[in-house]
Design an enzyme around this catalytic site. Structure first.
Site, PDB file in Angstrom:
ATOM      1  CG  ASP A  20      -1.598   1.328   1.475  1.00  0.00           C
ATOM      2  OD1 ASP A  20      -1.924   1.647   2.631  1.00  0.00           O
ATOM      3  OD2 ASP A  20      -1.803   2.048   0.472  1.00  0.00           O
ATOM      4  CG  ASP A  28      -1.416   1.521  -3.691  1.00  0.00           C
ATOM      5  OD1 ASP A  28      -1.791   2.068  -2.644  1.00  0.00           O
ATOM      6  OD2 ASP A  28      -0.216   1.373  -4.009  1.00  0.00           O
ATOM      7  CG  ASP A  97      -6.995 -13.105 -12.987  1.00  0.00           C
ATOM      8  OD1 ASP A  97      -6.451 -13.445 -11.917  1.00  0.00           O
ATOM      9  OD2 ASP A  97      -7.737 -13.858 -13.652  1.00  0.00           O
ATOM     10  CG  ASP A 197     -11.457 -16.442 -13.038  1.00  0.00           C
ATOM     11  OD1 ASP A 197     -10.723 -16.785 -12.105  1.00  0.00           O
ATOM     12  OD2 ASP A 197     -12.687 -16.339 -12.951  1.00  0.00           O
ATOM     13  CD  GLU A 250      -9.087 -20.794 -11.644  1.00  0.00           C
ATOM     14  OE1 GLU A 250      -9.972 -20.163 -12.230  1.00  0.00           O
ATOM     15  OE2 GLU A 250      -9.057 -20.937 -10.416  1.00  0.00           O
ATOM     16  CG  HIS A 319      -6.091 -15.599  -5.788  1.00  0.00           C
ATOM     17  ND1 HIS A 319      -5.573 -16.247  -6.892  1.00  0.00           N
ATOM     18  CD2 HIS A 319      -7.388 -15.393  -6.059  1.00  0.00           C
ATOM     19  CE1 HIS A 319      -6.516 -16.423  -7.780  1.00  0.00           C
ATOM     20  NE2 HIS A 319      -7.629 -15.919  -7.311  1.00  0.00           N
ATOM     21  CG  ASP A 320      -8.753 -19.017  -5.792  1.00  0.00           C
ATOM     22  OD1 ASP A 320      -8.827 -19.279  -7.012  1.00  0.00           O
ATOM     23  OD2 ASP A 320      -9.215 -17.976  -5.285  1.00  0.00           O
TER      24      ASP A 320
HETATM   25  O1  TEU Z   1     -11.409 -19.578  -9.040  1.00  0.00           O
HETATM   26  C1  TEU Z   1     -12.095 -20.678  -9.594  1.00  0.00           C
HETATM   27  C2  TEU Z   1     -12.531 -21.584  -8.521  1.00  0.00           C
HETATM   28  O2  TEU Z   1     -13.270 -22.495  -8.718  1.00  0.00           O
HETATM   29  C3  TEU Z   1     -12.030 -21.340  -7.160  1.00  0.00           C
HETATM   30  O3  TEU Z   1     -13.102 -20.874  -6.412  1.00  0.00           O
HETATM   31  C4  TEU Z   1     -11.475 -22.621  -6.639  1.00  0.00           C
HETATM   32  O4  TEU Z   1     -12.261 -23.677  -7.089  1.00  0.00           O
HETATM   33  C5  TEU Z   1     -11.524 -22.687  -5.148  1.00  0.00           C
HETATM   34  O5  TEU Z   1     -11.730 -21.498  -4.594  1.00  0.00           O
HETATM   35  C6  TEU Z   1     -10.185 -23.258  -4.712  1.00  0.00           C
HETATM   36  O6  TEU Z   1     -10.376 -24.354  -3.990  1.00  0.00           O
HETATM   37  C7  TEU Z   1     -11.360 -18.435  -9.870  1.00  0.00           C
HETATM   38  C8  TEU Z   1     -10.587 -17.381  -9.115  1.00  0.00           C
HETATM   39  O7  TEU Z   1      -9.249 -17.834  -8.919  1.00  0.00           O
HETATM   40  C9  TEU Z   1     -11.289 -17.153  -7.809  1.00  0.00           C
HETATM   41  O8  TEU Z   1     -10.555 -16.251  -6.989  1.00  0.00           O
HETATM   42  C10 TEU Z   1     -12.671 -16.573  -8.115  1.00  0.00           C
HETATM   43  O9  TEU Z   1     -13.397 -16.459  -6.909  1.00  0.00           O
HETATM   44  C11 TEU Z   1     -13.451 -17.490  -9.072  1.00  0.00           C
HETATM   45  O10 TEU Z   1     -12.686 -17.979 -10.157  1.00  0.00           O
HETATM   46  C12 TEU Z   1     -14.607 -16.702  -9.697  1.00  0.00           C
HETATM   47  O11 TEU Z   1     -14.066 -15.739 -10.567  1.00  0.00           O
HETATM   48 CA    CA Z   2      -3.479   2.071  -1.132  1.00  0.00          CA
END
Ligand code: TEU
Ligand code: CA
Length: 539
Positions: A20, A28, A97, A197, A250, A319-320
């Site tokens: 940040d 950012d 993305d 995605d 993905e 991030h997931d």
């Molecule tokens: O994620 C696809 C997705 O299915 C994820 O939710 C994943 O299955 C699960 O969270 C992991 O176990 C993509 C993006 O990476 C995710 O951040 C988004 O929430 C999702 O698509 C919708 O755009």
């Molecule tokens: Ca900021």
């Protein structure tokens, strides 16, 4: 090597949590620009930015309300252009993305589509209910129904993710035209491609009921359909082939044969894909039902995919996903050793390596204590649904702790000052409490740190063609050891990984090239969580 994006290492940034610059507690783009020299020094060649477009943040940017403008929380379009330019000066390229399975419900297309007579109506799937029920029995990825009723419109709309993420209807030819223009808009700004995605579910062959399943009823109607391949071939032919760029898909629930259909070079669809199978070896059916991690099952799956595809996109967290050092090894007494062992795996498999922000310093899962600390919509929906199912609170909390995406979204830990140097303000979500122990500053000068080990591995990979284009051969997969070879024109690198805190015998030929323990000699025994790389030249 064939393509430049096969030689480089990708670093994924979750912009909200990276750096940040203006004290509002939200990461950012100027913050990212301020860290480009750090990333250059690490040896990164490509940055993947999770979405920075305009968004109401129901799903932190994966719900886009304007594909051609930057969320003011992250900065301006000028900032984005400066980032692309400054990164380019450092020989770092940027990929964005691409989220086209759905938009935000605040996107102007959707807002207009609520009017039945609008030309945008068929940009989405609007349907009447059937005998007082939903248009079909599909379930969403986020533990809800996949249809939401809209009063103004008098009908339901399809959303495979959150209610605020209505699915686009690619049966309407205008939708694909709109997507092509969005791609050209960004490629003309000099980005180097896209992380796409959920790109293998964008074509719905039918809206009929699906076979009732525990996970994703209805997915047989949209998972990797032929219409999906046609769209990818069209985008490749009409857009991507006209730029120096690449795509990584993905691709949820993809099998090896589906994977080959999506990214074999001769198919001219995607350049590579993220498979999920290795990320599902420590769960039953779905990530909320944990299964004891088995190094053997994990290694066997990785080995299977190394042999299934001609080029892989290798990753251990994003991030997931929970933090890999907490999930696949030991983030307590062997944090440093096991983080380096996983780094060795990631950087020596065949394929493009993807490092997620913080992975390079061994960031761990978070010791959350209450659902109120969790902001992620997927986790909150699951917690609500399991409450309705009267699942005991203790078990529901264990489900959340096992699978919440929040583990990966706490701020990057830059130093041991307050808020870990991420912000001078109040961070949008709290910093992981272990930041004084785990942060970039106390690693940069320490030659034995996790971060410097990543740097060493990234350099090793860059300087040894065998790690870039060499073949992959599985050597040994046992309860605790994963060993494999990379070979090219007589040069053999043998990689041996110990996934446990026990010492293990692992007698292989070759000269010790690198050990995660700064060992100078190797006598066929691996220390706890040790990884070694042996080198030999075939005569
Ligand atoms: O994620 C696809 C997705 O299915 C994820 O939710 C994943 O299955 C699960 O969270 C992991 O176990 C993509 C993006 O990476 C995710 O951040 C988004 O929430 C999702 O698509 C919708 O755009
Ligand atoms: Ca900021």
């Amino acid at each position: 090597m064939g393509h430049w994006w096969q030689e480089k290492v990708v670093y994924q940034i979750y912009p909200r949590s990276f750096c940040d610059s203006n004290g509002d507690g939200i990461g950012d783009i100027p913050g990212i620009i301020s860290k480009l020299d750090y990333l250059k020094n690490l040896g990164i060649g490509i940055l993947w930015l999770s979405p920075v477009y305009c968004s109401p943040n129901e799903d932190n940017g994966y719900d886009i309300s304007d594909y051609r403008d930057i969320n003011p929380e992250y900065g301006t379009m000028k900032d984005m252009e400066i980032l692309i330019f400054e990164a380019g000066k450092r020989d770092i390229r940027i990929i964005m993305d691409l989220v086209i399975n759905h938009t935000s419900d605040q996107h102007e297309w959707f807002l207009k589509s609520r009017d039945k007579s609008s030309p945008y109506r068929d940009y989405y799937f609007w349907r009447e209910g059937k005998n007082g029920k939903l248009p079909n029995n599909w379930t969403s990825f986020f533990a809800e129904d996949a249809w939401e009723y809209d009063e103004e419109s008098g009908e339901y709309y399809l959303h495979l993710f959150a209610k605020g993420q209505p699915d686009l209807n690619f049966h309407h030819p205008k939708v694909l035209e709109e997507v092509k223009e969005i791609l050209r808009f960004w490629l003309d700004k000099g980005i180097a491609g896209f992380r796409c995605d959920v790109i293998n579910i964008i074509w719905k062959s039918s809206l009929s009921d699906g076979k009732k399943k525990l996970v994703l009823t209805g997915s047989e109607h949209y998972l990797s359909q032929e219409g999906n391949h046609e769209i990818l071939r069209t985008l490749r032919k009409e857009v991507f082939d006209h730029y120096d760029c690449f795509t990584v898909g993905e691709t949820v629930f993809v099998t090896p044969s589906m994977g080959r259909d999506l990214c074999d070079e001769k198919r001219k669809e995607l350049d590579m894909i993220f498979s999920f199978e290795h990320m599902e070896t420590d769960q039953f059916f779905v990530k909320w039902f944990p299964r004891k991690f088995s190094p053997k099952r994990f290694s066997r799956t990785l080995s299977k995919w190394q042999q299934a595809l001609s080029w892989n996109a290798n990753y251990l967290e994003n991030h997931d996903q929970p933090r890999s050092v907490s999930r696949f090894s030991n983030d307590k007494e062997y944090l440093e050793a096991s983080a380096k062992m996983l780094a060795t795996l990631l950087l020596t498999l065949r394929g493009t390596p993807y490092i997620y922000q913080g992975q390079e310093i061994g960031m761990t899962n978070v010791a959350f204590t209450d659902i109120d600390q969790i902001t992620d919509i997927e986790s909150k929906n699951l917690y609500k649904m399991t409450e309705k199912l009267h699942i005991p609170k203790g078990y529901r909390w264990r489900m959340i702790m096992r699978g919440t995406r929040e583990h990966a979204r706490t701020p990057m830990q830059w130093d041991d000052s307050s808020q870990a140097g991420f912000t001078t303000g109040k961070p949008w979500i709290p910093v992981n409490g272990n930041y004084e122990l785990i942060n970039m500053k106390n690693q940069v000068e320490n030659s034995g740190s996790v971060m410097n080990f990543y740097r060493t591995l990234i350099t090793l990979r860059k300087e040894n063609e065998v790690l870039l284009s060499g073949g992959f051969r599985e050597l040994k997969i046992s309860k605790n050891v994963f060993a494999y070879q990379r070979e090219l024109e007589g040069t053999i690198f043998t990689v041996i990984l110990n996934f446990t805190k026990k010492m293990v015998k692992a007698d292989f030929k070759g000269q010790l090239l690198l050990s995660t323990y700064n060992e100078k000699t190797y006598h066929g025994v691996l220390l706890p969580y040790e990884a070694v790389i042996l080198r030999e030249e075939k005569q």
